[in-house]
Each structure stands twice: as structure tokens, then as C-alpha cells.
Design a protein around this motif. Structure first.
Motif, PDB file in Angstrom:
ATOM      1  N   VAL A 102       0.839  -1.204   0.000  1.00 27.65           N
ATOM      2  CA  VAL A 102       0.000   0.000   0.000  1.00 27.65           C
ATOM      3  C   VAL A 102       0.869   1.246   0.000  1.00 27.65           C
ATOM      4  CG1 VAL A 102      -1.643   1.315   1.345  1.00 27.65           C
ATOM      5  CG2 VAL A 102      -1.923  -1.125   1.127  1.00 27.65           C
ATOM      6  N   SER A 106       1.624   4.096  -2.993  1.00 28.73           N
ATOM      7  CA  SER A 106       1.380   5.529  -2.786  1.00 28.73           C
ATOM      8  C   SER A 106       2.629   6.335  -3.097  1.00 28.73           C
ATOM      9  CB  SER A 106       0.949   5.804  -1.349  1.00 28.73           C
ATOM     10  OG  SER A 106      -0.280   5.236  -1.112  1.00 28.73           O
ATOM     11  N   LEU A 109       2.956   6.848  -6.655  1.00 28.52           N
ATOM     12  CA  LEU A 109       2.081   7.929  -7.123  1.00 28.52           C
ATOM     13  C   LEU A 109       2.670   9.288  -6.773  1.00 28.52           C
ATOM     14  CD1 LEU A 109      -1.476   6.542  -6.356  1.00 28.52           C
ATOM     15  CD2 LEU A 109      -0.307   6.691  -8.524  1.00 28.52           C
TER      16      LEU A 109
ATOM     17  N   HIS B 256      -6.281   4.444  -6.214  1.00 22.70           N
ATOM     18  CA  HIS B 256      -6.928   5.494  -5.436  1.00 22.70           C
ATOM     19  C   HIS B 256      -7.966   4.911  -4.477  1.00 22.70           C
ATOM     20  CE1 HIS B 256      -5.865   8.717  -8.635  1.00 22.70           C
ATOM     21  NE2 HIS B 256      -4.864   8.437  -7.824  1.00 22.70           N
ATOM     22  N   VAL B 258      -7.716   1.978  -3.058  1.00 26.45           N
ATOM     23  CA  VAL B 258      -6.927   1.439  -1.951  1.00 26.45           C
ATOM     24  C   VAL B 258      -6.549   2.566  -1.005  1.00 26.45           C
ATOM     25  CG1 VAL B 258      -4.816   0.240  -1.345  1.00 26.45           C
ATOM     26  CG2 VAL B 258      -6.053  -0.412  -3.375  1.00 26.45           C
ATOM     27  N   GLN B 259      -6.122   3.696  -1.590  1.00 22.35           N
ATOM     28  CA  GLN B 259      -5.747   4.836  -0.751  1.00 22.35           C
ATOM     29  C   GLN B 259      -6.934   5.330   0.066  1.00 22.35           C
ATOM     30  OE1 GLN B 259      -4.080   7.549  -3.700  1.00 22.35           O
ATOM     31  NE2 GLN B 259      -2.050   7.001  -2.972  1.00 22.35           N
ATOM     32  N   ILE B 262      -7.528   3.029   2.942  1.00 17.65           N
ATOM     33  CA  ILE B 262      -6.507   3.167   3.982  1.00 17.65           C
ATOM     34  C   ILE B 262      -6.716   4.458   4.766  1.00 17.65           C
ATOM     35  CG2 ILE B 262      -4.039   3.525   4.357  1.00 17.65           C
ATOM     36  CD1 ILE B 262      -4.673   0.715   3.822  1.00 17.65           C
TER      37      ILE B 262
END
Lengths: 296, 340
Positions: A102, A106, A109, B256, B258-259, B262
């Protein structure tokens, strides 16, 4: 027929070479440290942009090949510095694989966004080294020398890494700390685990940055190309097996050539074909063609 | 059963604070379009439509401990179904046809993909998910005649329901009802034997297999549930954005969700709801002032959240800060306890 096949292979060489470097950058980290990290694709993107910008800024139209090699070296060092920095500031706090996936996606990104801020979304190109080296002829096919240079450099680096891992004492320490060995035992025997991890991240960063820099004169540095790179490299690791140098090379050749054939015969399925190969590999050999069974 | 023993008040036992909170929040969501501008209404509608796909990620994460990057496939499928049938080749814009059709297509595609993707866990699943999204992306990008390539399909008329043409406000209420219905369905699913079996699988694979849980089938079923959620939301998202392009299939779009999950916090049932609102709100706020920076800001926030509070997310932080107030409301419905 044979010459057609040879032409496809020759056309696929740039993709093959950068996928070799990039997939081993990913699988090396996974194999030695047991860490999943998707950041390498961000490093690849930054490496490509840095190479193009530095080349244009430093050399302009007057290209010297030694200068370009120097810039490639700079790009790979930049990649190493960035990956080590991201490990020191951030990735070492991640405890489980789910967290790592995860958080590093990120981070990828974030890299992407920063590239967008700095360079914008228009692709930049610097194809002078590609044009400068000229072409040669292999069995009736014209092939740019730069393709051969890329492949040669990638294979040379892989050979050097294989030598380092299997024939030197530091390589033995790496293997002792890897998924094959036992990290705790290696630590108890006096192998500095922090140093091994840092060096692994640095080598991985060098490979990722170099992959971006090497491929940039052909395809240019393009915002969004990191997704392609991530896909091809990560699928090559699944196909070839984690931590195997031979597997990385073999899988890169399979993925690169099949993708090149698909791009001409069935452009619609260009990116579906590597996925299908990976699926078939997972069914027949769950740990990759050349891989051993790890806890992953 | 007269008194509610938990709250100690004289109320029937099926009325508790959670139900009251749900009703109040729904009522707020129902009346708010009457008071705000059209733009804000669209934003809230988008938040509502982000909830179901985020719940898909949440189910895979909290029950199976896997990261589901492939949610954008099903959003894309639903969106393109809506764009083809209600936009490009105008066949019908009836939601009663579009929504079930998208549901069926999503379930079918998820069933087939689940065979390949759910074969291995861990990073294999995550990477194969990304690979599938990219394969779909290139498929849609290159079939220029049918899908419009990178231009996508714009000019999608508003849908109709029971033959009545819906306005923008009507679309908002449809989104509210659909997303609320899916939330309630997810709540039911999370309290079912299915969810217990999934938790058993993620807890100890060998034990789960030995007591007779069909491990692969259950994993695939979870993938199908997640995909179906996203497929339904995809149809309405296409009408909401009024545009469908290949970026709907891009892997970062899946990331996005997943983000968002979270950010909301995957330890809590309200996590995906909070996450969807926070994510879309942040995206709006940051991109108002710094159009290029919103991905960076959200990425950094997610990274910091993962490192500091892990699965707790914003919900956990708020709960810690205002714990005493929220204790009465009893919103902290834990769905996953970290066994390892």
C-alpha cells in the motif's frame, strides 16, 4: 520465416534490456531483504527524465558518447540515492507486506506527481546517442547499434551481479541474509544486516535508474510510462522467479519478444499477452520458471 | 425484550445509537442538495459513489489481508456499459436495465479473472491485479473505432428510472439509495458465515482447509463481491462524470480506492465511508489551489497513515481524539483483529 523471427527479436531488444534491469531491481530487493517495493517504477521514471534533461542541458547538440555514459552513471547514482533515501526516511518503518504494498504504491504515485510538477506531462526526448551510434546489419536485418549496446550493458551488469553474489565474500553475506538463507543467523554470525539492506537498496536503485536512462533515448521520457515499466518488470519477476538472475533474463526475453510480436500482429492485446503468460506460468510453475519456493 | 441493555434506556432493542446515527446521516444526505449549490451536490454524489468500490477494497483487505488494485476494471466495465448503451449507441438509458446488466457483467468478469488472479496471494495478487487493469486499459485505448480511444465517450444523457427521465437531482437520490443499499448489504455480508470463513482463511490457511472451507472458492467469491460493488457504482459514476475514457481503467485509479480505504481505516466498518468522503474532498480541495499536487499530497498522507497508525486510519485517529463522545455512539465496530 527465420528472418521474420529474427527481426521481431531484434526489435524487441530495447524492451528486453530495460526489463532485465528493472525486473532484477525488483526481485533483488525481494530476494535479499524480503521487501516488496513498487517504488522502483518511480525511480525508473525519474531516471529517464533526469537523463534527458541532463543531456540536453550539458551537451545540447554536440554529443560525446563518453559524456552520455557519464550522464547514465549520474542517473543510476541518483536512482540509488533516491531509493536509499526513501528506505531510510520511510520504507524501513513498514512492518508487513500489505503495508509495504500500500505504502510503496502511494510512494510511486507521489514520484509520478512530482515528475508531473517538475517536467509536466509532455514527453521529452533526446535521441542523439541513438542516432550517433549508427546501424549494423545482422543476417539481412538492419539493427541500430544502440540496441546492441543496451543489451550488452544489461547482460554485462547481470553477469557482474552473478559474479558478485556467487563468487565474492560480500556476495556470500548477501546470500546468507536472503530468503534462501537465514537473516537472524547471518546477523548472529556478524553480518551487518543494516549495511546489507542499505547496499541492496542502493544496487536496486542503480538498476532502476539505469533502466530509465538507457531506454530514454529510444522512447523518450514520458509521464505514464512508469505503469508500463511496472507491469512488464513485475510480471517478469512472476514469470522468471524471485531472486534468480537467469530467470530475470529469460523472462525479460519472453515478455519483450512476445509483446513485440503482439504489438505488430494484435495491437489490442499488447499488454494482455504478458498477463496471460504470467497466468499460465503461475498455473504450471507457481514459483516461476527458474524460481525456488519461498514463503511468498 | 423491553430495555436496551447497552444504552440502559427504555427502547426496543432493535433501536440503538448506530441505527439512529445511520438515519440522521442519511437524512442529512437526503436534504443537503436542497441547500447547497449544484457543484457541491455533484461532489457529494461522487463521494457517495466512491463508497461501494472502496468497500470492495475494504472487504479484500480486512478479511483476506490482500491489496486489491484491480477495482478500476469493474468501474470501467460499468462505465463503458453505461456509455455504450446510454450514450454512443443509444439503446436504453433505463437504470433498471443498466444496473443489473453491469452487475451481471462484473460478476462474470470477476469470476473468470478470479481464477487467474486469486491463484496466489501477497504481492502476486497485487501485481496480477495491476497487470489486468493495464491489459484492459490497452484494450480500450487501442480499440479506437468502438471505444473512441483516448478521447473516450462524452455526451452521456441522464438516465431514466421506471421510464421517467431523471434530472441531476434525481440522479443524486438514485446514487444515495444505491450506495446506502450496498452499504447495508455489505454490513449483512460482514456478519455472515462467509465473512467468518474468509477471516479463518486469512488467519491460518492450513486450519481453514482442514475444517473444510473451500479456500479458493471463498477467495474468488470475495473478489466477485468486491467487483460487483464497483460495477454497480461504475454505471452511476459514468453519468456523474458525463465522460468515460480509458483512464477509468488505469491502475492508478484502482490504487486510489486502496488509498481511500486506507485513509478511512480498514479496521472499522465506517472506514470506507469516511475514506471515500475524505479522499474525494481532499482531491477537490487540493486541486482547487494546486491542480498538479493532489496526487502527491494524498500519497504522502497515505504513506504517513500507514507508517503511524496502520489500519486505523482517520477513523481510528478521530476515535482516539474524541473517544469519550464516540464511545456512546459505539461506532467502533471492529471487523478485524490483528492476530499476528
Amino acid at each position: 520465416m527465420f528472418s521474420m523471427g529474427l527481426r521481431y527479436i531484434l526489435n524487441a531488444l530495447p524492451v528486453v534490456s530495460y526489463v532485465i534491469l528493472l525486473s532484477f531491481s525488483y526481485s533483488f530487493l525481494l530476494y535479499i531483504c524480503g521487501r516488496v517495493s513498487l517504488t522502483f517504477a518511480g525511480i525508473y521514471l525519474v531516471g529517464a527524465y533526469a537523463t534527458v534533461s541532463l543531456s540536453i542541458a550539458l551537451m545540447g547538440n554536440s554529443l560525446s558518447f563518453a559524456g552520455f555514459m557519464g550522464i547514465l552513471l549520474l542517473a543510476s547514482l541518483l536512482g540509488a540515492a533516491m531509493l536509499v533515501a526513501s528506505y531510510l526516511c520511510f520504507e524501513r518503518f513498514l512492518k508487513t507486506d500489505v503495508h509495504r504494498m500500500v505504502a510503496t504504491s502511494s510512494l510511486l504515485l507521489v514520484f509520478r506527481g512530482l515528475v508531473k510538477v517538475v517536467w509536466g506531462t509532455t514527453p521529452v526526448t533526446y535521441s542523439a546517442p541513438f542516432l550517433e551510434l549508427g546501424v549494423s546489419e545482422i543476417a539481412g536485418n538492419i539493427v541500430p547499434n544502440y540496441y546492441l549496446f543496451m543489451l550488452g550493458l544489461a547482460l554485462l551488469l547481470m553477469l557482474a551481479l552473478a559474479y558478485f553474489l556467487n563468487r565474492t565474500s560480500w556476495g556470500m553475506r548477501f546470500r546468507a541474509s536472503s530468503l534462501d538463507g537465514d537473516r537472524t543467523m547471518a546477523q548472529a554470525c556478524g553480518v551487518n544486516q543494516n549495511l546489507v539492506t542499505l547496499m541492496t537498496f542502493a544496487i536496486s536503485g542503480v538498476l532502476a535508474g539505469l533502466a530509465g536512462g538507457l531506454y530514454a533515448p529510444i522512447a523518450g521520457a514520458a509521464y505514464g510510462s512508469e505503469a508500463n515499466a511496472l507491469l512488464l518488470a513485475a510480471l517478469s519477476v512472476i514469470i522468471g522467479g524471485v531472486g534468480s538472475i537467469g530467470g530475470a533474463v529469460l523472462a525479460a526475453f519472453i515478455v519483450g519478444i512476445v509483446r513485440a510480436v503482439a504489438a505488430i500482429k494484435m495491437p489490442v492485446l499488447e499488454l494482455a499477452v504478458p498477463f496471460i503468460i504470467a497466468s499460465v506460468t503461475l498455473m504450471l510453475r507457481p514459483f516461476g520458471i527458474w524460481g525456488k519456493e519461498f514463503r511468498y | 425484550m423491553g430495555a436496551n441493555t447497552r444504552t440502559g434506556r427504555m427502547m426496543p432493542s432493535y433501536i440503538d445509537d448506530r441505527l439512529i446515527a445511520t438515519i440522521v446521516l442519511t437524512a442529512i444526505a437526503a436534504v443537503i442538495p436542497l441547500f447547497v449549490s449544484e457543484y457541491v451536490r455533484t461532489l457529494i454524489q461522487r463521494c457517495l459513489l466512491w463508497i461501494p468500490p472502496t468497500f470492495g477494497v475494504y472487504i479484500i483487505y480486512s478479511l483476506l489481508r490482500q491489496v486489491h488494485f484491480a477495482q478500476s476494471i469493474f468501474i470501467g466495465l460499468g462505465s463503458y456499459i453505461a456509455a455504450f448503451l446510454a450514450g454512443k449507441y443509444f439503446v436504453t438509458s433505463e437504470l433498471l436495465i443498466l444496473l443489473p446488466l453491469s452487475l451481471i457483467v462484473s460478476i462474470g468478469v470477476a469470476y473468470v479473472l478470479g481464477i487467474f488472479i486469486m491463484r496466489r496471494t501477497g504481492f502476486y495478487f497485487a501485481i496480477m491485479g495491476i497487470a489486468v487493469t493495464m491489459a484492459f486499459w490497452s484494450l480500450v485505448y487501442k480499440m479506437r473505432q468502438i471505444t473512441g480511444g483516448s478521447d473516450g465517450i462524452s455526451d452521456i444523457k441522464n438516465p431514466s428510472l421506471f421510464g421517467i427521465q431523471l434530472g441531476d437531482q434525481g440522479l443524486y437520490y438514485v446514487s444515495l439509495v444505491v450506495s446506502l443499499g450496498l452499504i447495508l448489504l455489505m454490513r449483512r455480508i460482514l456478519h455472515s458465515p462467509f465473512s467468518l470463513q474468509l477471516r479463518a482463511i486469512s488467519g491460518d490457511l492450513q486450519k481453514a482447509e482442514s475444517i473444510g472451507i473451500p479456500v479458493n472458492g471463498m477467495r474468488r467469491l470475495a473478489f466477485i463481491v468486491a467487483g460487483a460493488n464497483a460495477g454497480v457504482a461504475g454505471v452511476l459514476l459514468a453519468f456523474s462524470y458525463n465522460y468515460v475514457g480509458p483512464t477509468t481503467f488505469a491502475w492508478e485509479f484502482g490504487a486510489h480506492f486502496v488509498q481511500a480505504a486506507i485513509i478511512g481505516g480498514v479496521n472499522y466498518f465506517v472506514g470506507p465511508i469516511v475514506g471515500a468522503f475524505v479522499f474525494v474532498g481532499l482531491e477537490f480541495l487540493v486541486s482547487t489551489w494546486f491542480p498538479n499536487l493532489w496526487e502527491v499530497v494524498i500519497g504522502v498522507i497515505v504513506a504517513v497513515i500507514v507508517v503511524t497508525v496502520g489500519e486505523e486510519g482517520v477513523t481510528g485517529i478521530v476515535k482516539d481524539l474524541f473517544g469519550r463522545t464516540l464511545k456512546r455512539a459505539n461506532l467502533e465496530e471492529r471487523t478485524y483483529s490483528d492476530g499476528k
